[in-house]
Design a protein around this motif. Structure first.
Motif, PDB file in Angstrom:
ATOM      1  N   GLN A 256      97.421  81.787-136.954  1.00  0.00           N
ATOM      2  CA  GLN A 256      96.553  82.145-138.330  1.00  0.00           C
ATOM      3  C   GLN A 256      95.229  81.549-138.548  1.00  0.00           C
ATOM      4  OE1 GLN A 256      99.795  79.788-140.478  1.00  0.00           O
ATOM      5  NE2 GLN A 256     101.082  81.750-140.791  1.00  0.00           N
ATOM      6  N   HIS A 257      94.639  81.680-137.423  1.00  0.00           N
ATOM      7  CA  HIS A 257      93.045  81.059-137.892  1.00  0.00           C
ATOM      8  C   HIS A 257      92.357  82.072-137.542  1.00  0.00           C
ATOM      9  CE1 HIS A 257      92.341  76.569-137.204  1.00  0.00           C
ATOM     10  NE2 HIS A 257      93.876  76.984-137.060  1.00  0.00           N
ATOM     11  N   VAL A 258      91.269  82.379-138.309  1.00  0.00           N
ATOM     12  CA  VAL A 258      90.242  83.626-138.517  1.00  0.00           C
ATOM     13  C   VAL A 258      89.380  83.720-137.063  1.00  0.00           C
ATOM     14  CG1 VAL A 258      88.590  84.968-139.657  1.00  0.00           C
ATOM     15  CG2 VAL A 258      90.143  83.484-141.158  1.00  0.00           C
ATOM     16  N   ALA A 259      89.717  85.113-136.489  1.00  0.00           N
ATOM     17  CA  ALA A 259      89.183  85.206-135.192  1.00  0.00           C
ATOM     18  C   ALA A 259      87.791  86.173-135.639  1.00  0.00           C
ATOM     19  CB  ALA A 259      89.803  86.125-134.383  1.00  0.00           C
ATOM     20  N   TRP A 260      87.587  86.806-136.528  1.00  0.00           N
ATOM     21  CA  TRP A 260      86.563  88.021-136.743  1.00  0.00           C
ATOM     22  C   TRP A 260      86.594  88.381-138.120  1.00  0.00           C
ATOM     23  CZ3 TRP A 260      86.851  92.820-138.374  1.00  0.00           C
ATOM     24  CH2 TRP A 260      85.590  93.683-138.308  1.00  0.00           C
ATOM     25  N   ARG A 261      85.480  88.540-138.826  1.00  0.00           N
ATOM     26  CA  ARG A 261      85.381  89.261-140.014  1.00  0.00           C
ATOM     27  C   ARG A 261      84.273  90.157-140.265  1.00  0.00           C
ATOM     28  NH1 ARG A 261      83.316  84.896-144.538  1.00  0.00           N
ATOM     29  NH2 ARG A 261      81.526  84.586-143.659  1.00  0.00           N
ATOM     30  N   GLY A 262      84.239  91.366-141.038  1.00  0.00           N
ATOM     31  CA  GLY A 262      83.170  92.041-141.107  1.00  0.00           C
ATOM     32  C   GLY A 262      83.495  93.417-142.173  1.00  0.00           C
ATOM     33  N   ASP A 263      82.568  93.783-142.728  1.00  0.00           N
ATOM     34  CA  ASP A 263      82.700  94.814-143.827  1.00  0.00           C
ATOM     35  C   ASP A 263      82.865  96.164-142.914  1.00  0.00           C
ATOM     36  OD1 ASP A 263      82.650  93.368-145.996  1.00  0.00           O
ATOM     37  OD2 ASP A 263      80.400  93.521-145.979  1.00  0.00           O
ATOM     38  N   GLN A 264      82.624  96.276-141.907  1.00  0.00           N
ATOM     39  CA  GLN A 264      82.921  97.442-141.013  1.00  0.00           C
ATOM     40  C   GLN A 264      83.170  96.982-139.429  1.00  0.00           C
ATOM     41  OE1 GLN A 264      82.753 100.856-141.747  1.00  0.00           O
ATOM     42  NE2 GLN A 264      81.784 100.436-143.879  1.00  0.00           N
ATOM     43  N   LEU A 265      84.327  97.860-138.963  1.00  0.00           N
ATOM     44  CA  LEU A 265      84.357  97.560-137.332  1.00  0.00           C
ATOM     45  C   LEU A 265      83.174  97.625-136.592  1.00  0.00           C
ATOM     46  CD1 LEU A 265      87.776  99.257-136.942  1.00  0.00           C
ATOM     47  CD2 LEU A 265      87.671  96.885-136.946  1.00  0.00           C
ATOM     48  N   PRO A 266      83.129  96.701-135.577  1.00  0.00           N
ATOM     49  CA  PRO A 266      82.041  96.790-134.680  1.00  0.00           C
ATOM     50  C   PRO A 266      81.824  98.079-133.892  1.00  0.00           C
ATOM     51  CG  PRO A 266      83.609  95.392-133.827  1.00  0.00           C
ATOM     52  CD  PRO A 266      84.193  95.621-135.020  1.00  0.00           C
ATOM     53  N   PRO A 267      80.852  98.509-133.563  1.00  0.00           N
ATOM     54  CA  PRO A 267      80.781  99.855-132.882  1.00  0.00           C
ATOM     55  C   PRO A 267      81.442 100.013-131.525  1.00  0.00           C
ATOM     56  CG  PRO A 267      78.528  98.718-133.306  1.00  0.00           C
ATOM     57  CD  PRO A 267      79.551  97.878-133.563  1.00  0.00           C
ATOM     58  N   ASP A 268      82.001  98.855-130.998  1.00  0.00           N
ATOM     59  CA  ASP A 268      82.723  98.718-129.886  1.00  0.00           C
ATOM     60  C   ASP A 268      83.843  97.920-129.970  1.00  0.00           C
ATOM     61  OD1 ASP A 268      84.290  98.890-127.366  1.00  0.00           O
ATOM     62  OD2 ASP A 268      82.471  98.344-126.137  1.00  0.00           O
ATOM     63  N   PRO A 269      85.129  98.512-130.621  1.00  0.00           N
ATOM     64  CA  PRO A 269      86.041  97.598-131.057  1.00  0.00           C
ATOM     65  C   PRO A 269      86.697  96.948-129.707  1.00  0.00           C
ATOM     66  CG  PRO A 269      86.212  99.694-132.207  1.00  0.00           C
ATOM     67  CD  PRO A 269      85.425  99.999-131.292  1.00  0.00           C
ATOM     68  N   GLY A 270      86.641  97.669-128.708  1.00  0.00           N
ATOM     69  CA  GLY A 270      87.335  97.208-127.525  1.00  0.00           C
ATOM     70  C   GLY A 270      86.634  95.786-127.105  1.00  0.00           C
ATOM     71  N   GLU A 271      85.233  95.800-127.075  1.00  0.00           N
ATOM     72  CA  GLU A 271      84.708  94.707-127.044  1.00  0.00           C
ATOM     73  C   GLU A 271      85.112  93.642-127.887  1.00  0.00           C
ATOM     74  OE1 GLU A 271      80.020  92.883-126.481  1.00  0.00           O
ATOM     75  OE2 GLU A 271      80.282  94.934-127.401  1.00  0.00           O
ATOM     76  N   LEU A 272      85.433  93.639-128.948  1.00  0.00           N
ATOM     77  CA  LEU A 272      85.956  92.552-129.994  1.00  0.00           C
ATOM     78  C   LEU A 272      87.405  92.170-129.654  1.00  0.00           C
ATOM     79  CD1 LEU A 272      86.128  90.858-132.564  1.00  0.00           C
ATOM     80  CD2 LEU A 272      86.876  93.155-133.688  1.00  0.00           C
ATOM     81  N   VAL A 273      88.244  93.237-128.933  1.00  0.00           N
ATOM     82  CA  VAL A 273      89.676  92.685-128.553  1.00  0.00           C
ATOM     83  C   VAL A 273      89.371  91.947-127.192  1.00  0.00           C
ATOM     84  CG1 VAL A 273      91.322  93.770-127.270  1.00  0.00           C
ATOM     85  CG2 VAL A 273      90.661  94.767-129.539  1.00  0.00           C
ATOM     86  N   ALA A 274      88.355  92.466-126.256  1.00  0.00           N
ATOM     87  CA  ALA A 274      88.020  91.634-125.161  1.00  0.00           C
ATOM     88  C   ALA A 274      87.723  90.116-125.531  1.00  0.00           C
ATOM     89  CB  ALA A 274      87.156  92.195-124.272  1.00  0.00           C
ATOM     90  N   ARG A 275      87.051  90.167-126.482  1.00  0.00           N
ATOM     91  CA  ARG A 275      86.456  88.658-126.834  1.00  0.00           C
ATOM     92  C   ARG A 275      87.611  87.691-127.268  1.00  0.00           C
ATOM     93  NH1 ARG A 275      80.615  86.875-129.629  1.00  0.00           N
ATOM     94  NH2 ARG A 275      81.208  84.800-129.260  1.00  0.00           N
ATOM     95  N   VAL A 276      88.274  88.335-128.353  1.00  0.00           N
ATOM     96  CA  VAL A 276      89.241  87.352-129.039  1.00  0.00           C
ATOM     97  C   VAL A 276      90.508  87.033-128.074  1.00  0.00           C
ATOM     98  CG1 VAL A 276      88.591  88.049-131.338  1.00  0.00           C
ATOM     99  CG2 VAL A 276      90.441  89.365-130.191  1.00  0.00           C
ATOM    100  N   THR A 277      90.701  87.848-126.992  1.00  0.00           N
ATOM    101  CA  THR A 277      91.648  87.639-126.030  1.00  0.00           C
ATOM    102  C   THR A 277      91.108  86.824-124.911  1.00  0.00           C
ATOM    103  OG1 THR A 277      91.477  89.916-125.001  1.00  0.00           O
ATOM    104  CG2 THR A 277      93.210  89.688-126.872  1.00  0.00           C
ATOM    105  N   GLY A 278      90.043  86.499-124.660  1.00  0.00           N
ATOM    106  CA  GLY A 278      89.402  85.699-123.609  1.00  0.00           C
ATOM    107  C   GLY A 278      89.119  86.728-122.605  1.00  0.00           C
ATOM    108  N   ALA A 279      89.038  87.976-122.513  1.00  0.00           N
ATOM    109  CA  ALA A 279      88.790  88.820-121.536  1.00  0.00           C
ATOM    110  C   ALA A 279      87.287  88.986-121.299  1.00  0.00           C
ATOM    111  CB  ALA A 279      89.615  90.293-121.520  1.00  0.00           C
ATOM    112  N   ARG A 280      86.505  88.981-122.278  1.00  0.00           N
ATOM    113  CA  ARG A 280      85.180  88.904-122.250  1.00  0.00           C
ATOM    114  C   ARG A 280      84.249  87.945-121.834  1.00  0.00           C
ATOM    115  NH1 ARG A 280      81.143  88.232-126.194  1.00  0.00           N
ATOM    116  NH2 ARG A 280      79.626  89.458-126.289  1.00  0.00           N
TER     117      ARG A 280
END
Length: 561
Positions: free
Chosen positions: A529-553
């Motif tokens: 329940q902690h905020v990981a990311w926010r924005g008014d649009q998804l980033p150009p590469d959503p896969g990079e965001l997933v990698a970041r918040v899961t510790g894969a990046r």
């Protein structure tokens, strides 16, 4: 391969933190085995406060309701009251609602109220018993109570531990992918890792300092013969002769006594009875059920929370003075943080950097919270107790007014909502920074969707009479909130999450107040329940965001984390 019994996660220590870690893992579908040296739950009184954040965690697990039925009767005030003696002058009182009143206040609160689960007073001995029996009903939890872990070795792939069963004179070796030591202040796991505590020990003061005594009492006539006014949860007696705190356990005749006015090495039934009667100002009946020494005032934090495949949580990672009730609650937050990360790695969607963030996120919070508790302790110890305090004279009245004013200020500080709800993980590599977080405050919580902090709470439109909290709609994995009248699609992030195996729930939340509270059209919430990311649009590469918040990046050279 070997023929040892195997478990993905072995938890050493079956107190509230260990049991809750197992329950969180069970929620994510991860099996665990809990080893506990004692054959049953801890039957002696200890901590009494389940703060607002801990109650939110209980709510996620579906157990906040039954836990609210434990401890004080729902109609008893939860005041913190200060007296010269219990039959003497009342110095100050922090008036607090009953359990029923708290829930009624919640029922009429505004939509953006931040306390869906107010603080609850119930001694750990009652809650541990409930957690023990509840854990036994869960399909992914195996309890091995009466098993003392005496050896632990790890390599790059697994951990081997040895559990002794003294009742049968037998031993058994187990293997686990990961081990968590939640085995208290004298943690075998921490010592086996060669990890030390750092920080200041006991405060040199008479009020809950040096070495102290904790006592479980029965006082059958306290409310009939000694104290007949408005009841409280915490009863302090302060005068020039002694200081002690009686904490009501069942609202009737059972109490938990904490005092530094007794030498724990010589404290016996006679000495304890004498102290209680002097504090009461009456020769009331006293039944001493148990007593033990303890050391208040400590603000100790382990130098490391992680070593290889082994983690520390709860008292094994940090030791508190009891002021503020932060100790167990900080441990529960440890469990909430660690559980989803272990589950993510074991399920294959957590990246190689994810588990390392446990220490990076939780150790600064332990340092913060132990400092806050020690500050509260020293603040109480600094309040003068002149001999005139008990005199029925003009000088005595003036002394009581002066001390009472100081106690009122101190009592207000014990609310500490900022400590309860304000933990932030700014700078964590699995948090995508955006904006300036609110200033840290021990006393005040400022809801904010700036990544790193607890997701702001919101009651949904249909909540009245239903108890429908936004938190109830979050998924067990990540949750993407779509806010505002026309939020962007979450489909690209859904696709990226599915490709990575990351569980994601997409939740549309209507209403201008929701959009104003969260300040963005899209907000990604972690499983804790902690905020990981926010924005008014998804980033150009959503896969990079997933990698970041899961510790894969991996962070790029020179990139801020």
């Amino acid at each position: 391969m070997n023929d040892h019994p195997y478990t993905p996660v072995a938890i050493v220590g079956g107190g509230p933190v260990g049991l809750l870690l197992a329950l969180f893992l069970d929620r994510y579908g991860v099996p665990s085995v809990v080893f506990n040296a004692e054959e049953s739950w801890h039957g002696r009184p200890r901590g009494n406060t389940h703060n607002a954040r801990t109650m939110e965690h209980y709510r996620r697990l579906g157990i906040s309701g039954p836990i609210r039925r434990l401890g004080l009767p729902c109609e008893q005030p939860t005041d913190i009251a200060y007296f010269t003696r219990y039959s003497g002058h009342e110095l100050s009182r922090l008036t607090l609602p009953t359990g029923t009143q708290r829930l009624r206040q919640t029922a009429v609160s505004p939509r953006t109220d931040q306390l869906p689960e107010p603080v609850h007073r119930a001694n750990q001995k009652y809650v541990e018993e409930f957690l023990y029996h509840h854990a036994r009903t869960r399909p992914n939890i195996s309890l091995r109570f009466g098993r003392r872990v005496t050896a632990l070795e790890q390599n790059a792939e697994q951990v081997t531990l040895r559990a002794e069963f003294p009742a049968e004179g037998s031993t058994q070796d187990w293997t686990a992918r990961y081990v968590v030591g939640s085995d208290g202040g004298r943690s075998f796991v921490r010592r086996a890792l060669g990890v030390r505590y750092e920080g200041p020990g006991s405060l040199d003061q008479e009020v809950l300092g040096r070495r102290a005594t904790a006592v479980h009492l029965r006082l059958p006539t306290f409310h009939q013969e000694v104290f007949t006014g408005r009841r409280a949860w915490s009863y302090w007696a302060l005068n020039s002769e002694l200081v002690m705190n009686l904490i009501s356990l069942n609202g009737d005749d059972e109490f938990f006594l904490l005092t530094s006015s007794l030498d724990p090495d010589t404290a016996d039934t006679e000495a304890i009875t004498s102290l209680v009667r002097r504090a009461a100002g009456r020769a009331l009946p006293v039944e001493v059920l148990s007593h033990r020494p303890w050391t208040p005032g400590a603000a100790l934090v382990a130098e490391r929370f992680t070593k290889g495949r082994v983690f520390l949580a709860g008292d094994a990672a940090h030791l508190f003075t009891p002021n503020g009730g932060f100790g167990m609650n900080t441990g529960v937050d440890d469990a909430a943080n660690l559980a989803w990360k272990l589950a993510a790695v074991l399920d294959g969607w957590g990246g190689p950097g994810l588990l390392a963030t446990y220490e990076g996120e939780r150790r600064p919070i332990a340092l913060r919270n132990t400092t806050a508790a020690r500050d509260l302790n020293s603040g109480l110890g600094g309040i003068d107790r002149p001999p005139a305090l008990e005199e029925d004279t003009r000088q005595g009245a003036a002394a009581r007014e002066r001390v009472g004013a100081l106690l009122r200020c101190y009592g207000e500080r014990t609310h500490s909502l900022g400590v309860q709800l304000g933990a932030r993980y700014d700078g964590s590599p699995v948090i995508a920074p955006d904006g300036e977080p609110p200033a840290d405050s021990w006393g005040t919580y400022t809801p904010s969707s700036v990544p790193g902090g607890r997701a702001p709470h919101l009651w949904l439109d249909d909540w009245h009479g239903q108890g429908s909290s936004l938190f109830d709609r979050f998924g067990a994995g990540f949750t993407l909130l779509r806010l505002g009248p026309e939020p962007p699609s979450g489909k690209p992030l859904e696709a990226a999450a599915q490709a990575a195996g990351m569980p994601l729930t997409v939740l549309d939340v209507e209403g201008e107040d929701a959009r104003e509270l969260y300040e963005r059209d899209l907000v990604l919430i972690r499983p804790d329940q902690h905020v990981a990311w926010r924005g008014d649009q998804l980033p150009p590469d959503p896969g990079e965001l997933v990698a970041r918040v899961t510790g894969a990046r991996r962070s790029k050279p020179g990139e801020a984390t």
